[in-house]
Write a protein that holds these residues in place. Sequence first.
Motif, PDB file in Angstrom:
ATOM      1  N   VAL A  14     -35.910 -36.581   0.394  1.00  0.00           N
ATOM      2  CA  VAL A  14     -34.656 -36.571   1.097  1.00  0.00           C
ATOM      3  C   VAL A  14     -35.063 -36.725   2.511  1.00  0.00           C
ATOM      4  CG1 VAL A  14     -32.621 -35.521   1.562  1.00  0.00           C
ATOM      5  CG2 VAL A  14     -33.673 -35.280  -0.643  1.00  0.00           C
ATOM      6  N   THR A  16     -33.229 -37.852   6.283  1.00  0.00           N
ATOM      7  CA  THR A  16     -32.038 -38.176   7.112  1.00  0.00           C
ATOM      8  C   THR A  16     -32.435 -38.866   8.639  1.00  0.00           C
ATOM      9  OG1 THR A  16     -31.221 -36.020   6.084  1.00  0.00           O
ATOM     10  CG2 THR A  16     -30.229 -37.176   8.182  1.00  0.00           C
ATOM     11  N   ARG A  55     -28.494 -40.733   5.003  1.00  0.00           N
ATOM     12  CA  ARG A  55     -29.319 -39.745   4.155  1.00  0.00           C
ATOM     13  C   ARG A  55     -29.913 -40.490   3.177  1.00  0.00           C
ATOM     14  NH1 ARG A  55     -29.090 -33.751   2.604  1.00  0.00           N
ATOM     15  NH2 ARG A  55     -29.772 -33.958   0.427  1.00  0.00           N
ATOM     16  N   GLU A  57     -32.071 -40.551  -0.139  1.00  0.00           N
ATOM     17  CA  GLU A  57     -32.360 -39.593  -1.162  1.00  0.00           C
ATOM     18  C   GLU A  57     -33.375 -40.161  -2.306  1.00  0.00           C
ATOM     19  OE1 GLU A  57     -28.678 -38.249  -2.816  1.00  0.00           O
ATOM     20  OE2 GLU A  57     -28.070 -37.267  -0.790  1.00  0.00           O
TER      21      GLU A  57
END
Length: 97
Positions: A14, A16, A55, A57
């Motif tokens: 993950v 960001t 984001r 993922e």
Amino acid sequence: PSNVKIEVGEMPTVVTLTWHNPIDEDFAGIRIYRSQDSAVLGVRIADQVTAVRYRDEDAPAEQRVMYVLTSVDAAGNESLPTKPAPAVGRVDPFKLP
């Protein structure tokens, strides 16, 4: 886009991204590309993002990953890409020279 920042999350897959959008009147959105090689643009993972945060993922775990952003105007013209912004797993962060 300017002031691109990368933050690796609790799980290394993950990531960001945050940035500042252009102030152009005909701004339509941001395209985000991901690559494991800073010499190539990479695969487009997002298109027409109008927010200032994304984001990812699905980032490859424990591998060097580069993100490049471009802005797109209402006519579909794409800006020059930003400088590649790196991100890797939390244990061994990659830093550009």
